[in-house]
Scaffold this active site. Structure first.
Site, short mmCIF file in Angstrom:
data_model
loop_
_atom_site.label_atom_id
_atom_site.label_comp_id
_atom_site.label_asym_id
_atom_site.label_seq_id
_atom_site.Cartn_x
_atom_site.Cartn_y
_atom_site.Cartn_z
N HIS A 234 -5.85 -7.15 2.86
CA HIS A 234 -4.48 -6.74 3.18
C HIS A 234 -4.21 -5.29 2.79
CE1 HIS A 234 -4.09 -11.02 3.79
NE2 HIS A 234 -4.41 -11.23 2.54
N ARG A 293 9.79 4.69 1.56
CA ARG A 293 9.08 5.83 0.98
C ARG A 293 8.18 6.43 2.04
NH1 ARG A 293 4.11 3.54 0.86
NH2 ARG A 293 3.93 1.34 0.27
#
Length: 693
Positions: A234, A293
């Site tokens: 992942h 972000r």
């Protein structure tokens, strides 16, 4: 703007981060006339991001919890250095709403979205509820107690997580409890929050994300999409812009970008952010999360749009509007490959040690662009004469290598070639895997999924296809010969004229032999030196003809084709000599063992050795316990990864010299398992890894 009604211009910025992202923000800040402030842990005291800043403030300690996650110390550092703004980079405190609020309360400009936006997306559970209300397509969340056999597989996911940490795929109900517990431990360690949830797991989905940029004046940009489907555990490995799936699916881009803008508008977002989706091959997509972000992979968007996303972050933080209602249209294609110090063939075990060289050919720019076809290199390390120490406290990424080309095939081939020719000395890396993925026919065709590495990891003959070294067995033998010839010539030139030169005889020809280790294999190569130079001996004599020999390279004709083999030797007192050979046949790393073996290096049979430096975080056995082969005995944590150390044989735990909290070096004895009826039968190290990053 979230900071104040009339934000003041930013003149000095502290980057609350380290490594390549700190250097990336410094680059743009300087271009905008700002002074730069770095913070550094003890391990990063001499790191490039520390040295390059106009000012640097020490955060005592080494671990993230002692240093880069200490928001109070970071704000104190900003004040002490006279900074008027803080840029968080990515990771660490970048998505910590409390930290963002503390920065603003301290009278500093926060170069990021409003704390309220971070907060609303900080819990993935709550974020999905908010997005569902905004009409963004969703996957159904599941409570662990609701998971039944027909719903498997499911993904256990940390609510506060990111970067693959705290994520586990569960395929059996029997393993659900243990996987949830493991994900909670990882989430707590990485984010300080052990909340997790479950969702449907699409085995072969495609990871598509949209770059968002929004100002405080109502403009929200969807700055193109990226595809990040090539992942291990992942964690993204190769990213590209645009997405080949979106490019070939009529109408998908408009729907995707619209959903991303809706997501940003729903939470009053400003600044740079990314809305991530999981898509199917037919163009259906579902919201995964929103990262409030800058993303690691932002360079591929910069390359294809010409934008400087960090500069836009500064503009938005200063209260300025985006320059137009619409972002520039993307052009060309860009790939990013993350070069990690890890061993893909060894279950992605992270590496540490000395990086002696990191030389990527064809680099036209660093930390910006590229604005024309070429290679960009963003790295947080710069090996000098003594190399660069890669420790165990932080992410093992060495560099991001980014290509830009006019077409997808051009950008893909350019990146593969640059990585294949790069000189990466001293550490095992994932370089071969990156090259093999980029050159795989299915990847070139754009047929991707998050299961790509699993689907194509083994070829039709059962051999490891994506993690195999770039140099085949014959290339290794020829490279070892090159190392022997170059090293022997150097020894000969350095020896006393009248005495004991290497290979000296008072006859016309001498046979030279050298022994190297290549992984677990021992190689012996031989060549003949005479007045005319050197020539191969043995089986290679029919294959290789030796040409010009230099201090650091040799020209070989291999079956009539001339190639240059570059040879670099790295000698460290008290350690084996590392010999790195680079050629068009592929890079080869060799070890030249010492002539004599140190008896103190012997270990007891049945010893389980630490596979890397790290900390012991859990011990499940005691001395005298009976264990079975494959039984987990203890767990280590290194480079944000959790490693299970298991018994290799049935037996009794006869020694257990470590405990929870022990800091160990690679090769340290962790436990000794003695087989019944014998004192010394063999056991070797055994570890399996579970993702924490």
């Amino acid at each position: 703007m979230q900071n104040s009604p009339t934000p003041a211009p930013i003149t000095s910025v502290l980057v609350a981060n380290r490594g390549e992202i700190a250097r990336r923000v410094h680059r743009t800040a300087r271009a905008l006339g700002m002074t730069t402030v770095a913070v550094f842990s003890d391990a990063d005291a001499d790191a490039p991001h520390t040295r390059e800043a106009d000012a640097a403030v020490r955060l005592p300690g080494n671990t993230p919890g002692e240093t880069y996650l200490r928001g109070d110390l970071v704000i104190e550092a900003a004040k002490a250095a006279g900074a008027d703004a803080i840029h968080p980079g990515y990771g660490f405190l970048s998505e910590n709403a409390g930290f963002a609020r503390a920065v603003i309360d301290a009278g500093l400009t926060w170069v990021g979205p409003p704390p309220e936006s971070i907060e609303s997306m900080g819990s993935k559970i709550e974020a999905k509820k908010t997005m569902a209300e905004a009409g963004v397509p969703m996957l159904t969340d599941l409570e662990p107690s609701d998971v039944t056999e027909n719903l498997l597989p499911v993904l256990v996911k940390a609510s506060a997580g990111g970067g693959g940490r705290g994520m586990r795929v569960v395929r059996t109900l029997k393993s659900l409890h243990d996987e949830i517990a493991g994900a909670q431990r990882e989430a707590k360690s990485a984010f300080g929050d052990d909340a997790v949830f479950c969702e449907r797991y699409l085995e072969r989905g495609r990871h598509i994300e949209v770059q968002i940029m929004a100002d405080a004046h109502g403009t929200v940009w969807a700055v193109g999409e990226r595809e990040c489907s090539i992942q291990r555990r992942h964690q993204k490995v190769i990213e590209e812009a645009p997405s080949p799936l979106v490019e070939r699916t009529p109408g998908m881009r408009e729907k995707l970008h619209s959903a991303a803008r809706d997501a940003a508008a729903a939470i009053g977002y400003t600044g740079a952010g990314t809305v991530e989706f999981l898509a199917t091959d037919d163009g259906e997509f579902f919201f995964l999360e929103m990262n409030t972000r800058l993303q690691v992979e932002h360079p591929v968007t910069e390359a294809t749009t010409g934008l400087d996303l960090v500069a836009l972050q500064f503009d938005v933080a200063a209260g300025l509007p985006l320059p137009s209602a619409e972002p520039p249209a993307p052009h060309g294609w860009s790939f990013e490959a993350r070069l990690y110090a890890e061993d893909p063939a060894g279950d992605y075990t992270p590496g540490s040690g000395t990086l002696w060289a990191l030389d990527v050919p064809g680099v036209s720019t660093t930390f910006e662009g590229p604005h024309r076809p070429g290679i960009r290199l963003d790295s947080g390390v710069e090996p000098g004469a003594d190399g660069a120490l890669i420790g165990v406290h932080y992410d093992p990424m060495l560099a991001k290598v980014i290509s830009y080309g006019r077409t997808r095939s051009e950008a893909c081939a350019s990146l593969a070639g640059a990585l294949a020719r790069a000189k990466v000395h001293g550490l095992i890396t994932n370089r071969a895997q990156l090259v093999r993925v980029l050159r795989h026919p299915e990847f070139i065709a754009g047929n991707l999924s998050t299961a790509f590495l699993d689907d194509h990891g083994v070829d039709h003959n059962g051999a490891q296809a994506l993690v195999a070294p770039l140099a085949d067995d014959e290339a290794v033998q020829i490279s070892a010969l090159a190392a022997a010839v170059v090293s022997g010539t150097a020894d000969h030139a350095a020896g006393p004229v009248a005495l004991a030169q290497a290979g000296f005889r008072n006859v016309g020809r001498t046979l030279q032999k050298r022994t190297f280790r290549h992984g677990e294999d021992e190689l012996e190569v031989a060549y003949i030196r005479d007045r005319s130079g050197a020539r191969a001996d043995g089986d290679l004599a029919e294959v290789v003809s030796v040409g010009q020999v230099r201090a650091d390279a040799v020209d070989f004709e291999v079956r009539g084709v001339r190639r240059t083999f570059a040879v670099a030797r790295y000698e460290v007192a008290g350690a084996d000599t590392v010999v790195e050979v680079d050629s068009p046949l592929g890079p080869v790393s060799l070890v030249e063992p010492p002539r004599y073996t140190d008896p103190a290096a012997e270990v007891a049979a049945g010893s389980l050795l630490a596979p890397m430096p790290g900390a012991v975080i859990r011990v499940a056995v005691s001395v005298g316990d009976t264990v079975t082969a494959g039984q987990p005995l203890l767990w280590m944590e290194a480079m944000k990864m959790e490693h299970t150390i298991s018994a290799a044989v049935d037996g009794i735990v006869s020694e257990l010299p470590v405990e929870v909290g022990s800091q160990v070096e690679s090769g340290t004895i962790l436990a000794v398992v003695t087989e019944p009826g014998t004192d010394t039968d063999s056991t070797d190290t055994s570890d399996t890894t579970t993702p924490q990053e």
